[in-house]
Design a protein around this motif. Structure first.
Motif, mmCIF file in Angstrom:
data_model
loop_
_atom_site.group_PDB
_atom_site.id
_atom_site.type_symbol
_atom_site.label_atom_id
_atom_site.label_comp_id
_atom_site.label_asym_id
_atom_site.label_seq_id
_atom_site.Cartn_x
_atom_site.Cartn_y
_atom_site.Cartn_z
ATOM 1 N N THR A 108 3.040 7.584 7.799
ATOM 2 C CA THR A 108 2.524 6.771 8.892
ATOM 3 C C THR A 108 3.695 6.140 9.634
ATOM 4 O OG1 THR A 108 2.434 4.745 7.565
ATOM 5 C CG2 THR A 108 0.485 6.172 7.528
ATOM 6 N N ASP A 109 3.414 5.565 10.798
ATOM 7 C CA ASP A 109 4.395 4.712 11.443
ATOM 8 C C ASP A 109 4.574 3.450 10.611
ATOM 9 O OD1 ASP A 109 4.908 6.378 13.565
ATOM 10 O OD2 ASP A 109 3.334 5.530 14.823
ATOM 11 N N TYR B 57 8.083 -11.550 9.945
ATOM 12 C CA TYR B 57 7.517 -10.210 10.049
ATOM 13 C C TYR B 57 7.974 -9.367 8.861
ATOM 14 C CZ TYR B 57 6.521 -11.628 14.830
ATOM 15 O OH TYR B 57 6.062 -12.309 15.927
ATOM 16 N N ASN B 58 7.023 -8.678 8.265
ATOM 17 C CA ASN B 58 7.314 -7.763 7.170
ATOM 18 C C ASN B 58 6.843 -6.373 7.562
ATOM 19 O OD1 ASN B 58 8.304 -9.758 5.267
ATOM 20 N ND2 ASN B 58 6.198 -10.465 5.107
ATOM 21 N N TYR B 59 7.552 -5.361 7.052
ATOM 22 C CA TYR B 59 7.231 -3.985 7.407
ATOM 23 C C TYR B 59 6.995 -3.173 6.146
ATOM 24 C CZ TYR B 59 8.742 -5.264 12.064
ATOM 25 O OH TYR B 59 8.849 -5.873 13.291
ATOM 26 N N ALA B 60 6.052 -2.255 6.275
ATOM 27 C CA ALA B 60 5.713 -1.356 5.178
ATOM 28 C C ALA B 60 5.448 0.021 5.765
ATOM 29 C CB ALA B 60 4.491 -1.866 4.409
ATOM 30 N N ALA B 61 5.377 1.018 4.902
ATOM 31 C CA ALA B 61 5.063 2.379 5.338
ATOM 32 C C ALA B 61 4.314 3.081 4.224
ATOM 33 C CB ALA B 61 6.332 3.152 5.695
ATOM 34 N N SER B 62 3.500 4.032 4.622
ATOM 35 C CA SER B 62 2.820 4.909 3.673
ATOM 36 C C SER B 62 3.308 6.325 3.925
ATOM 37 C CB SER B 62 1.303 4.816 3.845
ATOM 38 O OG SER B 62 0.845 3.501 3.577
ATOM 39 N N PHE B 63 3.625 7.057 2.859
ATOM 40 C CA PHE B 63 4.163 8.399 3.028
ATOM 41 C C PHE B 63 3.978 9.186 1.738
ATOM 42 C CE2 PHE B 63 7.470 5.519 1.727
ATOM 43 C CZ PHE B 63 8.188 6.190 0.747
ATOM 44 N N ALA B 64 4.107 10.498 1.844
ATOM 45 C CA ALA B 64 3.972 11.391 0.693
ATOM 46 C C ALA B 64 5.216 12.255 0.588
ATOM 47 C CB ALA B 64 2.725 12.266 0.831
ATOM 48 N N VAL B 65 5.652 12.510 -0.648
ATOM 49 C CA VAL B 65 6.863 13.294 -0.916
ATOM 50 C C VAL B 65 6.508 14.423 -1.870
ATOM 51 C CG1 VAL B 65 9.231 13.247 -1.754
ATOM 52 C CG2 VAL B 65 8.268 11.217 -0.662
ATOM 53 N N THR C 256 5.389 -0.779 -4.277
ATOM 54 C CA THR C 256 5.451 0.581 -3.750
ATOM 55 C C THR C 256 4.088 1.193 -3.450
ATOM 56 O OG1 THR C 256 5.420 1.529 -5.982
ATOM 57 C CG2 THR C 256 7.585 1.046 -5.012
ATOM 58 N N GLY C 257 3.024 0.779 -4.119
ATOM 59 C CA GLY C 257 1.734 1.444 -3.955
ATOM 60 C C GLY C 257 1.797 2.900 -4.386
ATOM 61 N N PHE C 258 2.511 3.167 -5.476
ATOM 62 C CA PHE C 258 2.809 4.544 -5.922
ATOM 63 C C PHE C 258 1.633 5.152 -6.665
ATOM 64 C CE2 PHE C 258 4.247 7.315 -9.370
ATOM 65 C CZ PHE C 258 5.047 8.220 -8.707
ATOM 66 N N ARG C 259 1.386 6.418 -6.397
ATOM 67 C CA ARG C 259 0.506 7.221 -7.245
ATOM 68 C C ARG C 259 1.013 8.662 -7.215
ATOM 69 N NH1 ARG C 259 -2.765 5.320 -3.301
ATOM 70 N NH2 ARG C 259 -3.321 6.724 -1.603
ATOM 71 N N LEU C 260 0.713 9.386 -8.272
ATOM 72 C CA LEU C 260 1.299 10.704 -8.480
ATOM 73 C C LEU C 260 0.204 11.752 -8.597
ATOM 74 C CD1 LEU C 260 3.902 12.341 -9.059
ATOM 75 C CD2 LEU C 260 3.520 11.855 -11.489
ATOM 76 N N HIS C 261 0.404 12.884 -7.918
ATOM 77 C CA HIS C 261 -0.462 14.058 -8.054
ATOM 78 C C HIS C 261 0.348 15.131 -8.779
ATOM 79 C CE1 HIS C 261 -3.571 12.484 -5.282
ATOM 80 N NE2 HIS C 261 -2.538 11.946 -4.657
ATOM 81 N N LEU C 262 -0.177 15.613 -9.907
ATOM 82 C CA LEU C 262 0.599 16.469 -10.797
ATOM 83 C C LEU C 262 0.619 17.928 -10.364
ATOM 84 C CD1 LEU C 262 -0.521 14.979 -14.233
ATOM 85 C CD2 LEU C 262 1.555 14.469 -12.931
ATOM 86 N N ALA D 292 4.162 12.865 -4.688
ATOM 87 C CA ALA D 292 3.972 11.419 -4.867
ATOM 88 C C ALA D 292 3.547 10.808 -3.550
ATOM 89 C CB ALA D 292 5.259 10.767 -5.356
ATOM 90 N N VAL D 293 2.691 9.801 -3.643
ATOM 91 C CA VAL D 293 2.236 9.050 -2.467
ATOM 92 C C VAL D 293 2.642 7.596 -2.644
ATOM 93 C CG1 VAL D 293 0.237 8.280 -1.129
ATOM 94 C CG2 VAL D 293 0.304 10.610 -2.039
ATOM 95 N N PHE D 294 3.208 7.022 -1.591
ATOM 96 C CA PHE D 294 3.541 5.598 -1.562
ATOM 97 C C PHE D 294 2.645 4.957 -0.505
ATOM 98 C CE2 PHE D 294 7.184 7.706 -3.277
ATOM 99 C CZ PHE D 294 7.705 6.826 -4.203
ATOM 100 N N GLU D 295 1.843 4.019 -0.931
ATOM 101 C CA GLU D 295 0.903 3.370 -0.013
ATOM 102 C C GLU D 295 1.339 1.923 0.246
ATOM 103 O OE1 GLU D 295 -3.887 2.398 0.494
ATOM 104 O OE2 GLU D 295 -3.181 3.689 -1.125
#
Length: 721
Positions: free
Chosen positions: A75-76, A96-104, A135-141, A168-171
């Motif tokens: 995401t942006d 102001y705080n910044y976050a991002a969601s992304f998948a690796v 991190t909002g981390f979760r893993l898909h095996l 891996a997804v970081f939310e």
């Protein structure tokens, strides 16, 4: 929320490694899907640097490897604004705080787990599975029944489940620690429970390969431009090579049995035109070989082992092994390549008849008329004559020793749960406060704890207000041995309280007179503010405090109120966060929540009654009574100020309050009460107003925002106390 699709995984799974080995024609092996591709093996840079390029090939991970992966969705930046109310007459502040969601994507082969994760080279997740940041981390095996990730689905609508791909997804990952951008990540990926043999990896990559066991590797990442390139890399690690056996490839080592042959090219006339030996110049082969590999002693970072031979030549070869091997193993590979290059300068051609058609490249032969063992490097057929090109097989190289060098690993400090103290303390500076203030002191169970987000409620949890974050980790603990009762007017040299600090790495120190005068070694002992001159270590995190200054900044009423187990905290400017409250908060109870990385199950909680102690003047001192000659009574005291704790100029401290005002409450022995107000630090009562002996006189200074604690004296006929 804008969404960026950075890579199309389905069309670049593993590059050619994702396909099977094609048909075997002579000694040529190419990918079925990528016929004609160069025989290029995997490169370390493909694993070390995180990418988001379209069409990037992903590795198949075996064993345990450290890989960067490829960002396949993001995401942006997500911006969050928080406002904090300013004090009286002061503007509020917005942060102001910044976050991002992304998948690796990590591997195009199913994986078992992800252990440590590094962000910009620093540990984001430790060996114990603890996180150093939100991190909002979760893993898909990567299983075949893998569901669609709900976050990606909600952002994109229709999206694949990426089955067969471990990712891996970081939310909502917080980015403040990384310059408000997605950091470069590397992951310790576990694809197999134990080390995997080179042969097993080769067989998993290509069904045409018949191999098992071989050199065990801690990990391997298969990628590159051709399957044959990866197979050659595996054979190099094992010190062997591949040879064809019908429609199969089998692994051959230099210890295999040799087939005896005789040179059919020797004609009866004695001519040797069909028998030829050549020796290349020494300068034509590598003088030095450098082998780069993933070194487990270096947290899987790249290590390089070099072997150099004496003699002519300047050629230097570098071999990149995307494999987890010890330094000694990598040096052994380098030594073997140097030795092989030198010995294989010799080439011999042998002419055979039709029987030579059965001898494929890779076979080991022995010549009837010459000692030694030879490997068939190539084979050509012309009519009924088969010509074999042979290279000698030498003794294995001897490795003297190897070192991983100096290892500077990223510190793995556990964060743990948050410990929290909240107290309404008198102003800690010389500038008086204009609104009630709560001081927040915090630390964590682990040495890696740094900060926790704060929320407070003044309505018993019905609503919550963001209050920023805690300050630097504080030194804190519990009281074991209580201090003695003492006066706030003298240095307490008799008390020796013992405190137990909450972590073994927390320490206390001594303070000389100059340091004490500057406010050093200020501490909260229960509800009392003290300073201590000496801190004696007793072992086990226990410290004895001596040379005490008691009841500081108007907390003398707390002297003697401590109990074993009460709180202790060192008050340092950078370790105290503050929450300014409206005047209406006085008389209410504040609940405080602190949520750090280690508080995912439940936040730390504290509560404090807002009495106005932070904005109240200190209690008057030196109160006396004097019986006058006319039978009246004079009561006198000395005013103090919350705006001048350091008496530096020898004159009265500034009043600070809008007006000087006092309230005296006279309570007789039988409970009768009388309240008198005055604007001066003294009161004169006529004989008719004089209270009876045994009356308690309580003197309170009326501040602009709150009243002081009372100073009490007992009126005794003919004396004052």
């Amino acid at each position: 929320m804008a969404t960026l699709v950075l890579s199309t995984v389905g069309q670049m799974v593993g590059g050619p490694i994702g396909g099977a080995v094609g048909a075997i024609v002579g000694q040529a092996i190419d990918g079925r899907l990528f016929r004609g591709a160069a025989r290029e093996g995997p490169r370390l840079t493909e694993l070390a640097v995180q990418t988001s390029s379209y069409g990037t090939a992903l590795p198949k991970v075996f064993g345990t490897m450290r890989v960067a992966g490829t960002v396949i969705w993001s995401t942006d930046l997500i911006e969050t604004r928080s406002s904090q109310r300013g004090g009286k007459g002061q503007p509020g502040t917005n942060s102001y705080n910044y976050a991002a969601s992304f998948a690796v994507a990590l591997s195009v082969r199913p994986i078992l787990a992800v252990r440590r994760i590094w962000a910009e080279g620093k540990l984001l997740r430790g060996a114990a599975g603890d996180w150093k940041s939100h991190t909002g981390f979760r893993l898909h095996l990567g299983g075949e029944d893998q569901p669609v990730d709900p976050l990606i689905a909600s952002a994109m609508g229709t999206t694949p489940a990426y089955r067969g791909i471990g990712y891996a997804v970081f939310e909502g990952m917080q980015l403040a620690d990384f310059g408000n951008r997605i950091p470069s990540l590397t992951f310790e990926v576990v694809a197999d429970a134990a080390a995997v043999g080179c042969g097993d990896i080769a067989a998993a990559l290509a069904p045409e390969v018949v191999a098992a066991g071989g050199l065990p590797l801690g990990g391997f990442a298969a990628s590159g431009a051709s399957v044959r390139g990866v197979l050659d890399t595996l054979a190099m690690l094992d010190g062997g090579w591949w040879r064809t056996a019908g429609a199969r490839l089998v692994r051959q080592s230099d210890t295999g049995a040799a087939l005896g042959i005789a040179d059919a090219g020797m004609a009866a006339s004695g001519r040797t035109a069909r028998r030829r030996r050549t020796v290349a110049a020494l300068a034509s082969v590598p003088r030095e070989v450098a082998v780069a590999h993933h070194d487990p002693a270096r947290d899987y970072q790249i290590g390089v082992q070099r072997v150099r031979r004496p003699g002519a030549g300047e050629r230097i070869d570098r071999v990149e092994l995307p494999a987890v091997v010890e330094a000694a193993t990598a040096k052994g590979v380098a030594a073997a390549l140097v030795a092989r290059g030198e010995i294989e300068r010799t080439r011999r051609q042998v002419a055979l008849g039709v029987e030579g058609l059965a001898i494929a490249p890779g076979a080991i032969v022995a010549l009837a008329d010459e000692p030694g063992r030879w490997r068939v490097a190539a084979s050509s057929v012309s009519g009924t004559m088969t010509t074999l090109t042979l290279v000698p097989i030498g003794a294995p190289a001897v490795v003297t020793g190897a070192s991983s060098g100096r290892v500077v690993a990223a510190p793995d400090r556990t964060v743990g749960r948050t410990w929290l103290i909240a107290a309404e303390l008198p102003g800690l500076g010389d500038r008086p406060l204009s609104a009630p203030r709560v001081s927040v002191i915090a630390a964590g169970e682990g040495a890696g704890w740094r900060q926790a987000a704060l929320l407070y409620s003044l309505d018993d949890g019905a609503s919550w207000t963001a209050a920023g974050a805690t300050a630097a980790p504080a030194t804190m603990g519990r009281i074991e041995t209580l201090p003695a009762a003492a006066s706030a007017l003298l240095v307490d040299r008799r008390s020796r309280p013992v405190v137990a600090l909450r972590r073994g790495d927390m320490t206390l120190g001594d303070a000389d007179a100059a340091s004490l005068a500057r406010g050093g070694n200020l501490a909260l002992l229960g509800d009392e503010l003290i300073q201590f001159a000496q801190a004696e270590p007793l072992g086990g995190g226990r410290w004895a405090l001596t040379g005490l200054y008691r009841g500081l900044r108007g907390t003398e009423a707390a002297i003697g109120t401590q109990a074993a187990g009460d709180r202790f905290a060192l008050i340092e400017p950078d370790a105290v966060a503050t929450i300014d409250l409206p005047l209406a908060a006085i008389g209410r109870r504040l609940r405080l929540l602190a949520s750090g990385v280690g508080d995912l199950d439940a936040p730390a909680e504290a509560a404090v009654a807002i009495t106005g102690a932070s904005v109240a003047p200190p209690a008057p001192v030196h109160a006396v009574t004097e019986t006058l000659g006319d039978g009246g009574l004079a009561i006198r005291w000395t005013r103090r100020s919350r705006g001048g704790w350091i008496w530096s100029d020898g004159v009265d401290a500034p009043l600070v309050e809008e007006a000087e005002a006092y309230r005296l409450t006279l309570t007789t022995a039988d409970g009768m009460r009388r309240v008198i107000e005055t604007a001066a630090p003294s009161l004169r009562l006529a004989a008719s107003q004089r209270p009876p002996a045994g009356t308690t006189i309580a003197i309170v200074q009326q501040g602009a925002l709150a009243a002081s604690q009372p100073t009490r004296i007992l009126f005794v006929e003919g004396a004052g106390r």
